[in-house]
Enzyme design. Structure first.
Site: not given
Length: 538
Positions: A42, A145, A385
């Site tokens: 993703t 990330s 979330e």
């Protein structure tokens, strides 16, 4: 949860930076081995050079594939590129530049040789394309990330400024693997000399006044602490403080590719996840020194919010508060602009959205699904979330189409400055009005065959009629907002739900669950969810 979770990293926990970089250049992948192929999740291709999953061949081939992809799409404008402080980011950045320059791509790098947060790169792409130069820009962010220091990551953002969709990433990954299998024939490389510069930081920071009420923050006099967690936002927080004259302290300005100053996550790994209490343990020690204290991950697309009265906020809680505040304080937004959320986010968001009289746009996991709505303003806020979100400007136009942890951290200060209440206090009020849900995610073992079956599971294959004592009101495998496949299943009742999705990296599937009837009921939901899913994929 390890006993060492939340404790300082030891010397034995640290990576060997030299060894990691040496492996980047020395180890050559064999794409016949699945773990050594280019694979876009993703948020791009990620892996470690030590596992031959993120090496020079991967990046040169992937960059060449991006060059060919953008040419096929008619993208002829500049390519913005930035990097974060991970040890493998520097070598991968250099490799990418060598390929881009050799292929004659106009490349824009940071003017001050600074790190570039993901939201800053998205902002730059959109700013260029909004100016209508007659061509379109895109970009690359070299970052894994929040992943551990041993990992590298490589993300492509097309002209819409957000994460590339699966059609684009599948094409790029397949072409990259073809090039590797072919001995890199067709991959052009040269010295990365002909590059232009761009002031990512200045342009981003100066534009913040068009999306955050910086004057309210300044005049309130609230004291803010911002911890970059050794990530790409390290140079941005001081610039924000100076530009807007706010009372802000950069709590820890250190940058170190080993991240030796971090506290360990739940599994004893160094991981820059600002939503984890274990990761944020050293930041939490300062919670009483500031009115608002925040953290960001390595590429600053995630946020963590700490208040003196509530400690580290659950990401779902802050998303609900942010939505409640923004849709009540942004008069320039479209009156029919929807609220975007991923389907594994809290139902508290649904209840707040309904109370606000707004439509809910529920999509699969992945921020890419919010891109079209953020661009045209039909979705004014999109949140995940996992502590990632972005929203539109005061006038309802697009800000970023990728997650922006800096923006959400500043929003926490705006909420306090304008309302006089911390986000934690405001969430307590929402919970009193709508109920206080219990939320958790657990993993369940699954074979590769079972994971594949779960990814293709249709909601109609769920035969159970009850979940934890309540009638099942829905079982679906496509997202209600856009009809896209969720790669799993979600089951709902009046007061609870669960969603199950296969892991992309481990032999487990993830069970997300929530209950408005308390922790014991949540545990029952989790147990029965596993039984329901196991029966469906047996």
């Amino acid at each position: 949860m390890s006993e060492r979770a939340g404790t300082r990293a030891l010397e034995s926990d640290l990576i060997d930076v030299d060894g990691l970089i040496k492996a980047y250049y020395d180890l050559k992948p064999d794409v016949a081995v699945p773990a050594q192929r280019v694979v876009f999740g993703t948020s791009g291709h990620r892996g470690s050079s030590l596992n031959t999953a993120f090496n020079e061949d991967h990046i040169s081939a992937t960059t060449q594939a991006i060059v060919e992809y953008r040419a096929g799409q008619g993208i002829t404008g500049p390519l913005f590129i930035g990097t974060d402080p991970h040890a493998l980011s520097g070598p991968a950045y250099t490799t990418a530049l060598e390929v881009l320059v050799a292929n004659g791509v106009r490349v824009l790098v940071d003017e001050f040789d600074d790190y570039v947060p993901t939201p800053s790169l998205s902002h730059a792409i959109l700013a260029y394309n909004r100016a209508e130069h007659g061509d379109l820009a895109d970009g690359i962010v070299v970052t894994p990330s929040h992943n551990p220091p041993m990992d590298g990551g490589f993300k492509y953002n097309p002209p819409h400024g957000g994460p590339a969709d699966s059609d684009a990433t599948s094409w790029i990954a397949n072409r990259a693997n073809e090039l590797i299998a072919g001995g890199l024939v067709g991959v052009l490389m040269s010295e990365p000399s002909a590059v232009e510069t761009y002031d990512f930081r200045g342009n981003y920071v100066n534009d913040l006044e068009n999306i955050i009420d910086m004057q309210a923050i300044r005049t309130s006099g609230i004291r803010i602490g911002a911890d970059p967690l050794g990530g790409a936002s390290v140079g941005y927080w001081g610039a924000i403080r100076d530009r807007y004259e706010i009372d802000l302290v950069v709590v820890n300005p250190k940058v170190d590719p080993t991240w030796r100053f971090m506290t360990l996550d739940w599994d004893e790994k160094i991981r820059m996840d600002p939503s984890s209490a274990s990761v944020m343990a050293s930041v939490l020690a300062h919670k009483d020194e500031y009115d608002i204290l925040t953290g960001n991950d390595a590429d600053a697309d995630r946020h963590g919010i700490i208040t003196p009265d509530g400690g580290l906020m659950n990401p779902n809680h802050f998303l609900a508060v942010a939505i409640d505040y923004l849709y009540s304080h942004r008069e320039g937004w479209k009156p029919d602009a929807a609220v975007g959320k991923t389907l594994v986010s809290s139902t508290m968001i649904d209840r707040v959205t309904g109370f606000l009289g707004r439509d809910l746009w529920e999509v699969p996991v992945g921020f890419k699904w919010f891109v079209p709505g953020l661009i045209d303003g039909s979705v004014a806020f999109g949140g995940e979330e996992s502590a990632g979100a972005s929203f539109v400007r005061f006038d309802g136009t697009v800000w970023t189409t990728d997650k922006d942890g800096i923006l959400l951290a500043l929003l926490a200060s705006e909420i306090l400055a304008v309302t006089g209440k911390t986000p934690s206090q405001r969430y307590a009020e929402l919970a009193e009005h709508f109920g206080a849900p219990a939320y958790a995610r657990v993993d369940a073992a699954a074979t590769p065959a079972q994971k594949a079956a779960l990814a293709k599971l249709d909601g109609s294959m769920i035969t159970a009629t009850e979940l934890a004592g309540e009638k099942i009101t829905g079982a679906f495998s496509v997202a209600p907002g856009n009809g896209a496949a969720i790669g799993g299943v979600k089951v709902t009742t009046e007061n609870a739900w669960f969603a199950a999705r296969p892991s992309g990296t481990e032999d487990v599937y993830k069970i997300y669950a929530e209950s408005f009837l308390g922790l014991e009921h949540l545990a029952q939901v989790q147990r029965e969810a596993k039984a329901i899913v196991d029966a469906a994929i047996a």
